[in-house]
Every structure is written in structure tokens, then in C-alpha cells.
Design a protein around this motif. Structure first.
Motif, mmCIF file in Angstrom:
data_model
loop_
_atom_site.group_PDB
_atom_site.id
_atom_site.type_symbol
_atom_site.label_atom_id
_atom_site.label_comp_id
_atom_site.label_asym_id
_atom_site.label_seq_id
_atom_site.Cartn_x
_atom_site.Cartn_y
_atom_site.Cartn_z
ATOM 1 N N ARG A 1 22.359 -34.269 42.797
ATOM 2 C CA ARG A 1 22.834 -32.962 43.240
ATOM 3 C C ARG A 1 22.663 -31.940 42.125
ATOM 4 O O ARG A 1 22.900 -32.238 40.958
ATOM 5 C CB ARG A 1 24.325 -33.011 43.567
ATOM 6 N N VAL A 2 22.304 -30.741 42.495
ATOM 7 C CA VAL A 2 22.259 -29.641 41.544
ATOM 8 C C VAL A 2 23.513 -28.779 41.718
ATOM 9 O O VAL A 2 24.181 -28.415 40.761
ATOM 10 C CB VAL A 2 20.981 -28.797 41.724
ATOM 11 N N SER A 3 23.864 -28.501 42.947
ATOM 12 C CA SER A 3 25.061 -27.683 43.210
ATOM 13 C C SER A 3 26.285 -28.592 43.316
ATOM 14 O O SER A 3 26.186 -29.746 43.702
ATOM 15 C CB SER A 3 24.941 -26.962 44.556
ATOM 16 N N GLU A 4 27.426 -28.056 42.990
ATOM 17 C CA GLU A 4 28.669 -28.774 43.183
ATOM 18 C C GLU A 4 28.948 -28.898 44.682
ATOM 19 O O GLU A 4 28.619 -28.002 45.458
ATOM 20 C CB GLU A 4 29.845 -28.017 42.549
ATOM 21 N N PRO A 5 29.609 -29.996 45.072
ATOM 22 C CA PRO A 5 29.883 -30.195 46.508
ATOM 23 C C PRO A 5 31.092 -29.427 47.022
ATOM 24 O O PRO A 5 31.433 -29.565 48.193
ATOM 25 C CB PRO A 5 30.091 -31.710 46.596
ATOM 26 N N TYR A 6 31.749 -28.630 46.170
ATOM 27 C CA TYR A 6 32.930 -27.891 46.635
ATOM 28 C C TYR A 6 32.619 -26.410 46.753
ATOM 29 O O TYR A 6 31.818 -25.868 46.011
ATOM 30 C CB TYR A 6 34.131 -28.114 45.699
ATOM 31 N N LYS A 7 33.272 -25.783 47.692
ATOM 32 C CA LYS A 7 33.027 -24.365 47.965
ATOM 33 C C LYS A 7 34.263 -23.507 47.746
ATOM 34 O O LYS A 7 34.264 -22.556 46.993
ATOM 35 C CB LYS A 7 32.588 -24.194 49.427
ATOM 36 N N LYS A 8 35.339 -23.838 48.479
ATOM 37 C CA LYS A 8 36.526 -22.978 48.446
ATOM 38 C C LYS A 8 37.186 -22.970 47.071
ATOM 39 O O LYS A 8 37.770 -21.975 46.661
ATOM 40 C CB LYS A 8 37.537 -23.430 49.505
ATOM 41 N N ALA A 9 37.095 -24.093 46.361
ATOM 42 C CA ALA A 9 37.712 -24.167 45.033
ATOM 43 C C ALA A 9 36.781 -23.657 43.940
ATOM 44 O O ALA A 9 37.199 -23.463 42.815
ATOM 45 C CB ALA A 9 38.094 -25.624 44.736
ATOM 46 N N ASN A 10 35.520 -23.426 44.293
ATOM 47 C CA ASN A 10 34.466 -23.136 43.311
ATOM 48 C C ASN A 10 34.554 -21.709 42.761
ATOM 49 O O ASN A 10 34.541 -20.742 43.521
ATOM 50 C CB ASN A 10 33.104 -23.343 44.002
ATOM 51 N N ARG A 11 34.598 -21.591 41.454
ATOM 52 C CA ARG A 11 34.682 -20.268 40.863
ATOM 53 C C ARG A 11 33.412 -19.455 41.119
ATOM 54 O O ARG A 11 33.442 -18.209 41.076
ATOM 55 C CB ARG A 11 34.961 -20.343 39.358
ATOM 56 N N LEU A 12 32.319 -20.146 41.397
ATOM 57 C CA LEU A 12 31.054 -19.466 41.662
ATOM 58 C C LEU A 12 31.199 -18.464 42.826
ATOM 59 O O LEU A 12 30.523 -17.439 42.870
ATOM 60 C CB LEU A 12 29.999 -20.529 42.015
ATOM 61 N N PHE A 13 32.069 -18.804 43.777
ATOM 62 C CA PHE A 13 32.220 -17.953 44.958
ATOM 63 C C PHE A 13 33.551 -17.195 44.959
ATOM 64 O O PHE A 13 33.946 -16.619 45.968
ATOM 65 C CB PHE A 13 32.118 -18.796 46.236
ATOM 66 N N HIS A 14 34.292 -17.265 43.845
ATOM 67 C CA HIS A 14 35.630 -16.651 43.793
ATOM 68 C C HIS A 14 35.921 -16.443 42.311
ATOM 69 O O HIS A 14 36.570 -17.254 41.662
ATOM 70 C CB HIS A 14 36.642 -17.632 44.417
ATOM 71 N N GLU A 15 35.405 -15.319 41.766
ATOM 72 C CA GLU A 15 35.434 -15.161 40.307
ATOM 73 C C GLU A 15 36.820 -14.991 39.711
ATOM 74 O O GLU A 15 37.090 -15.469 38.606
ATOM 75 C CB GLU A 15 34.537 -13.977 39.884
#
Lengths: 338, 338, 338, 338
Positions: free
Chosen positions: B64-78
């Protein structure tokens, strides 16, 4: 139980500690050492909490001599327990059982088809997950009740008892009604509420070892089930978590002689989850039989590339049959049948 | 996601694999290497199951290159998420919280007494176990509902929000009604049924790290709760299981900068369970603050030798006060308050 | 090698990174993803240092596709290597070897006596420690040269090749002259100076796995020896360190199929050190044979209670003979001889 | 030492065991329990080998009460030892030391340059590897003697004492002549030959903890050096190997209070190797100081992307200076200087 106290503990404090234990009905013997004083406690020490004793600032160390388990302990139950799973006997000198089937149940017809292949290959029970513990909330979570009913259809078609994982108390009635061997998964090995609940079930329990649980903790989880009234527990080793990365987990086969020495319960091995790779399943299965396991639980799928979960570790039916054939020859060498 | 195929994979098989991924809406780039061919997949790869891809006999590896989490991911919630626990704010640049209290609730008056001491020392929330996960079925299992009501009385007496561990779904209503911060214990970190259930609660959740769970699995368990609708999750590190025996667990403080880098959620530290020894609680508490933790959860007991559980790791109230005093000075150095 | 860069990396920085790799003769393919950009590097990536690439602040992750070992890699050497130890062949389809003998050499006559028992039982080599790695400086450290000469006498009396552990470079001449199979112990698996030195020896090397080393690191240590010129390496698994306490170490038998898949070298198993308990040696020996091991190394002592070290894990000669007898039957099942 | 015997051990065997211990000058106290008999041994039990006692088939378990180390034990040496490294004092209430410098020495001028930056930032010693332990035989192995001489030049230019890793006995003369603090690396922590050899050196020793060694084994390795005559040992924690993959190793900061409780020797922390990532070095450095460490050893490089090894974990000089500045403020809070 052995308690050592710090150097320089005042005599009055030693007396106080001794009196506390005597007040609990324990007999106390004292050994005066050069650096430490040591007490030996005789009596029922399962009532004591080691961490509470350590809280005394004069206590240096606390060590148990007896195992903390009773019902599972071979010391108090010398004969092997034989567990009956809908007529299939597990443990002692009974035939080695082979449980085969898909990781996840994928519908009625595929389940019946694979069950027939499992039976034809020599498998003695059918496994299949209807409720799946998945690391990701976005992964397939299992067919639920529908999956359980698919397994029931497969049992009707083949006569094979069915094994499935129970993940929560609210499904206990369903499992009591339909499932022959109730699996507690690795991630729930210390879900004590669930253990107490299956302890009240009438069906036998397959207790998987936790990812990072010691053998003693594992036996204590069996003790939870037994203490609640259900003495029909089968242990299942499925690999433990270590630093190694070439395998999903590290299969610990030394648990086989240890579980048989410490307890009177049967133990089976899951080489599929342990290695995470079908290429290593055959060798680990044969090793498990040679080491004295009472059974195997192996993932079988007709088309692993299309499996809804864990395809990488599933055997095709013909390879599964080959494992059983070689396994039988190994079993004969150590005086067992399979 | 990066997929490498075995040397000698037939061209037709490569084509087949590529088509399968394209059919799922992913864009495929191929790199022809000397020993392996490699595919890069671009698009929403969270829908893919690595283990299923590995089941293809021509596949050598999947990464995997991307992390499998979305809602907890700072990438999408700075921005840092600030969690509100009955008025006490946790995370971001808010004051560092200090949760104190006994391992087990031991009755109304002792709970009120210790709560007053916790508050006087500068504690901002009260902890106490009413339902206790114990390795042995013969050990004290907690006061249950009575214990929860004792905590409520202590909250009334002090104003401190209360934190307690939820072990099973059948107590959710009780916790929704009475408890301010719902703790999921280490042994239940991957009890996915329970995670989904608290995901539907309105109360914030304190998610302890499992005994042997990776940071990624821990974040995925937060993702379970968030995906079910409850975005108010606070992480709690309490030590992981290693080979070391001088401490109960090994406290992994490097999770503090990592959780803050990978996610937008707060993290607090539990030095009491991590070390299992009150003598190491102060130094680990100060270290946690220096490393940037958003809070501490510390066991406090007026008379640890008489604690009903885990006395060895409990601080007396005056030592707890000393930790807070030093902690405040450390917090100021790194630009926080406590 | 696959390199992913951070979201928002400026185009100029991407160009710079690409040029650097191209300047090293590598071909670069780029995959533009949604959250990350990914590069695939084709060519001889063993010259690259992953940790140096990670130092670039725009790099998110670096993943190897190819294994970092060459000489040990089965990809470049398909046939099994057969290692000749003073006439005894190890590996491939050769007979499974059984190395027996005491943990420590304890004098000439006892060594000759136990060697005769080992041979009579069917053992094919003699083991014995003359230089002992002991955790405590106050424990017996081995007889040194005298012990080596005792082993030589036992070889003269029985014809069994001798195996002993080399702990330092200053004994290389002695081992080159007297010892048939030079053991590198677990604690020295990453003593790279010693590996390079035995890489210049003419005698074959038995390379034990380190206490907490991955299979990949273990193969890389073999690569050190091979790269220095000595291609006669036999792997020996002796258990890894985990959290479990009922066994001294956790025996990882899954290394057998993995070492055979990844390399062309033989592998033998040491159930004595792995379990630390003679009661578990038989079952783990049989398991190792069933899993495809090329040999066993077992501690044998005529009077374990009086052994100068590791008595708890030593078999008496008659039990050793029983293991070999059962082992032979298992070997036949999987098409090997012993 | 406490020994428990199996249920049903014949009285004659109990007598025999007791006599054997008494013959060794130990006093024996017996506790008759319900399931086991237990002996307490008083006297100098460091002469006993636990594994030999376990070899007796009637023995169930053996447990030590006293620690197996003497010279390092605070029980026999209450005052903190202060180690003098070419005039820089380490331990006790002395100033917290900060050792900075590159992973590998990369030539004379770069070493002098970085040494000046380290000094300007407030560093008190210079580190640099001339002999490098690398997992791969194909990776850069260090400049050797040339690297040591580069460090000497940098010392002349700055006055900073120099620290470097010794990997083999044949370089001891060189290190005795040129190096101020001799580092034993993690992979050599149980290279007992090397420990004995540095035990005869006059220079102080920096003993790194092994990848998977317990605190007790670590102290025993210090005991090896001390027993050979060199009492100037400084411990260095650099992370242990666990299942976690987001960090290279897991930094175990709880060793700080434990080493200070069990021994009288200083302890410093290496956050660079522990985390493997420069982004986590500052927070772990501050945490170490808050927990009471006597020093830090941090990798510093002017251009980490071009470092010859371990660039990913190196700080640039200005970040290193920032760590020291914040560290000083934290040190003051706990009553130390830096």
C-alpha cells in the motif's frame, strides 16, 4: 506463593504482613536471607491478588508457585477430556479431526459445493465465517445470519458438523440453535463478557489464542468458560505476533506438548491464519500432526483468487486432499489415526 | 497500491490482472523490471483487499502507498480536532487534561473522597472501573451499575467529568446516561461489534491501544467508531507487550508525535498500566508531557495496599499532586498549559 | 524499488529526485496518484540506501520490490546447494542429519562416551561447546582449546564430524584446523566482523538465527559469509524471543519452507535451545522433520542433572535414540531418509 | 532462590536435593504446600545454574529472588557513579550531556565542520562511526582508521571528546589511543569476547542495549565489563524490536527510572536510532530529559539527504540547536542543568 521483602524492612512491618496473610487462612513460612526476607504462603492462594501485595512498599517481589487455573489444570484431572462435536470426538486417542472450508461464507451453493469437496478429501467438519472480524470498517463484514443458514444447508448436504465464529452476545441464540462448534476468535480471547456468555452455552467452544497472549492467559480464558459451566473447550493455536514479516504471524507449535502437559483439553492448529500463505500450509499441517495436535483447521476455497477474504492463505480442494493423505501417514507413525 | 508479479509470469496473465483492476475503475501503470514486473494502481484502492490480490499465484507482493484510513487521516482534515468531554476540552492547544482515580470503584464514600483529592491536586476528570476485565474468572470483576452510580455521586460532589470502561453492548444505555467519556479497553480494541456500537453513541470515546496492536490497526479501530458516526475519539497509549519483564508493558511514547502527524485526534498517556509500578509513574508522566501528549490518565488511591485491584501501580494523592505540579512546569516549556 | 513522495511536492523537486536516480543508471517510471506521486526504479537497486532516500523531506515512503540478497537467493541459483561436512552431505535430497552431543564439553572421557552413544543412536555428527556465550560473567565459560581437543579425540573414536561454536576471530586458526562445521551462535549473528572472517575460512558454517532477527536479516548474514568467499552455509533455527514465558524461546518452524523458497541453502532445527525443556524436544524434532528440515541439532547428556550447562534441555541417550527412530519413520512419509 | 518440586516427589529424592544444596554451603528452608513442596535457599546463589537445577526431573520450577548482578547493583553501591569522559562528567547531578554528530564519518573537513556546529549548538561530545555495522555486505562499511583520525582532527579543532563504535578486538589499541568514549553497539551487546576485552581498557564504555535484550541481560553485559576491571560504563537505550512498523524500533524510556533504581550507573538515550525518523527526535529527546536521562546522543548532519548512512534520522544543526535549547528549559524543571 512466594513474597520477598526489601532489605531493611522493619520487624514490625514484617509482622504486620504475616498477620494479614494468616488472617486469610494461609500458613506462612519465613526464610531470612542475606539481602531479602522471603515468605512462603501455603493454602488457597488463588484468592490473592499479586498486584495488591506488590502495592506494599516493603514488598520487593511476588512469585506464584501454583498455576492460577483449576478446572483446566491436568493436576486435578489426569485423563484427557474428549470433546463431542455433534458426534465427532476430539482429543485423547480419538482420530485427528480436519476442519476445512472457506474463510467467509459466500452463498448457499458455493458453501455446499466446497463442503462436498472438503468431505470427499477426508475433512471431518466444515468451517465458514458468517460474522467476520476485519481490521477495516470498509472491508466485507460477512453475510451474517444468511451465512449461518448457508452452513446449515451444507451440513444437511454432507453431514459435516459446522464451525463458525461468534463475535457478540446478541447472536448466542442463533449459534446455540444452528452451529455445532462455536469459535471465539483471537481478537476476542480476552473479551471476558463473551467468554462468560459462551460459558453458559451447551455447544462446545473452539478458543483461539490471542495475537499476543501467553499460554497461561489462554488457559485462563478457557477457565472463564469452564467456570461459567461449559467444560467443552478446544484450544486452537493460530500464530502469535512477533517482529517477523515474511509470515503474517509466527506459528508456535510448542504449545501442543505444553497444553497437553498443563491441561486435559484438546488442541488443534490453524496453519492458514498463522502463515497467511497457502504455500506454507502443507508443511505446517504435517508438522502439527507430528507434534501431536488433535486436529487441523484449514482454509479451503475452490478459487482462492476470487475468495471474498483471505484468498492468499486458502488451499484448493486437491491440495487440501493431498495434505490429508500425507497427514494420515504421519499420524500412523505417532500412533494416531486421522 | 503497488503490485509486483513473479518472474516468468505469462503476458496473458499480466493482461488479465490489468483488466481486472481497470474494470474496478483504477488506472494502471506498469514498470517492467529485471526480475519482476510492477504495477502501480491509481484511484480509490481502499476498496481492494490485499490478501485477495495475493491469492493470485502470479503475484509476488502487494504494497500500500496510501494509508487505509480516511476519517481519522490528517491528510483530509488538517486542523486538530478538539474533543469536548462534558465541558473539558481535549486536544489542539487546549490545556493538558489529567484524569485521576482508582483502578476499581470501591463504594460511594471512598469514590467521593478520592475524587475530592484528585480535584484538589489539579485533576480535571475522574476515572474508576465499575466493570473490570480480569485475566482470572476468580478475581474481583467490579461493582457494576453500583460502581457507575458511585462515580455519578463523586461527579456531583466535585464537578469532575467521569471516565469508565465499557465492556459490552448491553451496558451502552447505562453509559450513555451516566458516563462522560466511554473507555474502550486494550483487550477490546479489536472487538469490532463493540466499536460499531459506541460509534452510535453520543458520548466521546477513549480508545486504548491493544496489547500488541500496531499504530495503524489502532487508527483503523478509531476509523470504525468514526465511520459509524461518532467522530469524538481520543487515543490512549497504555504500553505494549514485549519481551521485557521489569515493566508490565513497554510504554511507547513515540506514538505521540506519530498520532499527531497521521491523525487530527488527541492522544493521552496512561503511565500506570504501562509500567505497572507507581515508582515509574512520575518520570513517565513528565516524559509524556514533554513529548506533547494532550493528557494523562493516572491511577490514584488513598491506600494502595488496600486497593481492590492494581494497587502496585497507584499513586497516593500527594504524589499525584506532585506529578501535576512538575507537569505544569514542563507544559509551559513546550508552550502548553496544564 | 518504489518511492512515494508527499502531496504538494513541487514539480522542480520531483524533477531533481528523478535526475538523481537517472544519474545512477536507474530507469525511472512515474505514477501520478491522487494523494501521492510514486516512482518505480528499475536497475540494480542494491546500491541504493533506503534510509538515505527517506532523508529527502519530500519522500513519504520507500519500498523494496527485490530481495536485497543475491548469492543466497534461489532466484539466481535454482538447484539446492548440498553442503559437505567432512563427508556428511547436508541439504537437497540427502539424508536428514542428526547432530547430538552435550551443551558444553566436559572433558575427554565424557565426550568420547557421549559421542559413542550419539553414534549408536544413529546420530551423524557430534556437537559440543568449548567456548560458551553465557549471560553471566560468573558462569562457566567453557574449556576452550582443551574442549576442542576433547572433541577431536571423540571424532577419532567414532568417526563423527564435530560441530562447535566460534566466538571470536582469534580462534579461527584453531577451528580451521580441528572443527568440521563452524557454528556462529545466535548472539553473534550480526557480529559482521566475525561473519567476514568465517567467510574466508574453508570450513562450512552453521549460522544460527539471532534472538530477534528477521528471516531477511538472517539471509543477509549468510550473504556476508558468501560474499567473502565461503558459500557453504547451513541455516539453523533455534527459536526467537517473544512475550511467551513457558518456553525459553518460540520455535518458528515456518522458516523451513520459507528458507527453502527464498534460498538454495539447507536448514536444520535446534529444538533444545528453542524450547529450553527436554520434555518438548521429541515433539518439536518430529515436527521439524515433517516440515522438511534438513537436519536436527539436539543436546544429549548422559546425566542432565550434572551437566555443566543447560541440563534442563538435554536428552538422555535412550530418549535421543527414540527421537531418531520415530524421526526416520516420519522422514519416509515425506520421501526423505534419516 | 526458590525451588518447587513436583507433586508426588518421593521423600528420598527431596532429601537428596536438600543435601546437594547444603553441600554447597547453602541453607535450605522447606515449605510443604498442598500441590507442591517449595525450598528456599539462602547464601550465595550466584554460583548456582538455574538450568542445571531444572534438569532434575522432580523439579517443577526455579525462581531467583536476588538479582544476578553485583558490581552494577545499587544494593551494594548506593551513590551514583559519575563517569569521566576526557573531562566531561556523566551521571549523578552533573550536567546532562549531549553527544551530536554524523552516523558515519565522511572525511576530515565535513567532520570538523559538523563538530563546530555541534559545539556551537551546545553539544558536549562528538559522535561519528568509522566502523559501521551494516545489515548488507554491499553497504558502505565505514572509513576505518581514516575515520578515527578525522574525528581526532575534529576534537583538536573543537575540544569535544569523541565517541565511536568498536566492532572488533583487533581495533582496541587504536581506540585506546584515540577515542574518548568507546561505544559497544546493540548487535554486539552480547558479544561476550568483546565485552571482556573492553573490560581491560582504560577508556569508559558506552553500552547500547541489544535489539531484543531485557534490562537484566543489559545490566549483566555491563557486569561483564566491570568484572573484567573497567567500572566506567554508561548505558545507552536505542529502542527495542517490537511488532510496530511506523518506527524503526520502540524507544523504551521506562528504562531510565529502572536503570537508576537497580544500578548506580548513568544512562543516556539515542532517539535517532530508536525512531529512525528525524521528525520524532525532538519530542523523544525532551521526553528523555523529563524522565531523568543523564544525556542524549543525536545524529546531526548538515545535509541529511547526502549522508552516507542513516540520513533519514539525522537532524540539521539548527534543529539540533533547537532541541538543546528546549531541553535546557526542561532540565531546569527537574532540577538538572544541560
Amino acid at each position: 506463593m512466594i513474597i520477598s521483602t526489601k532489605r531493611g524492612t522493619p520487624a514490625a512491618e514484617l509482622e504486620k504482613i504475616i498477620h494479614e496473610f494468616e488472617a486469610k487462612g494461609l500458613s506462612v513460612t519465613m526464610i531470612r536471607g542475606t539481602d531479602y526476607n522471603v515468605f512462603g504462603l501455603v493454602g488457597d492462594t488463588t484468592i490473592l491478588d499479586e498486584k495488591q501485595i506488590r502495592a506494599n512498599p516493603y514488598v520487593e517481589n511476588v512469585q506464584r508457585v501454583s498455576e492460577p487455573y483449576k478446572k483446566a489444570n491436568r493436576l486435578f484431572h489426569e485423563a484427557d477430556s474428549i470433546i463431542d462435536v455433534a458426534g465427532v470426538k476430539v482429543g485423547g486417542h480419538e482420530k485427528i479431526v480436519v476442519i476445512g472450508g472457506p474463510c467467509s461464507v459466500e452463498g448457499e451453493q458455493p458453501t455446499i459445493d466446497v463442503a462436498k469437496k472438503v468431505k470427499a478429501a477426508g475433512g471431518t467438519m466444515l468451517r465458514g465465517g458468517a460474522y467476520k472480524p476485519r481490521t477495516s470498517p470498509y472491508a466485507f463484514q460477512g453475510l451474517g445470519t444468511e451465512g449461518i443458514l448457508d452452513l446449515v444447508k451444507a451440513r444437511e448436504a454432507t453431514g459435516l458438523p459446522i464451525v463458525s465464529e461468534l463475535m457478540s452476545e446478541d447472536r448466542i441464540e442463533e449459534f446455540e440453535q444452528y452451529v455445532d462448534l462455536v469459535q471465539i476468535g483471537a481478537r476476542n480471547m480476552q473479551n471476558f463478557q463473551l467468554l462468560k456468555a459462551v460459558g453458559k452455552m451447551k455447544k462446545p467452544v473452539l478458543l483461539k489464542r490471542g495475537l499476543a497472549n501467553t499460554i497461561e492467559e489462554w488457559i485462563m480464558s478457557a477457565e472463564y468458560i469452564m467456570a461459567a459451566g461449559n467444560e467443552n473447550v478446544i484450544f486452537c493455536e493460530r500464530g502469535i505476533r512477533t517482529f517477523e514479516k515474511y509470515t503474517r504471524n509466527t506459528l508456535d507449535l510448542s504449545v501442543i506438548p505444553i497444553i497437553k502437559e498443563k491441561t486435559h483439553l484438546p488442541i488443534i492448529i490453524d496453519p492458514s491464519h498463522a502463515t497467511g500463505n497457502w504455500r506454507y500450509v502443507e508443511s505446517m499441517s504435517l508438522a502439527a500432526i507430528a507434534a501431536g495436535a488433535d486436529g487441523l483447521i484449514i482454509e479451503v476455497h475452490e478459487n482462492p483468487e476470487c475468495a471474498w477474504s483471505d484468498g492468499a492463505q486458502s488451499l484448493k480442494p486437491d491440495r487440501f486432499a493431498a495434505v490429508i493423505e500425507k497427514g494420515r501417514a504421519i499420524a500412523r507413525v505417532i500412533g494416531r489415526e486421522m
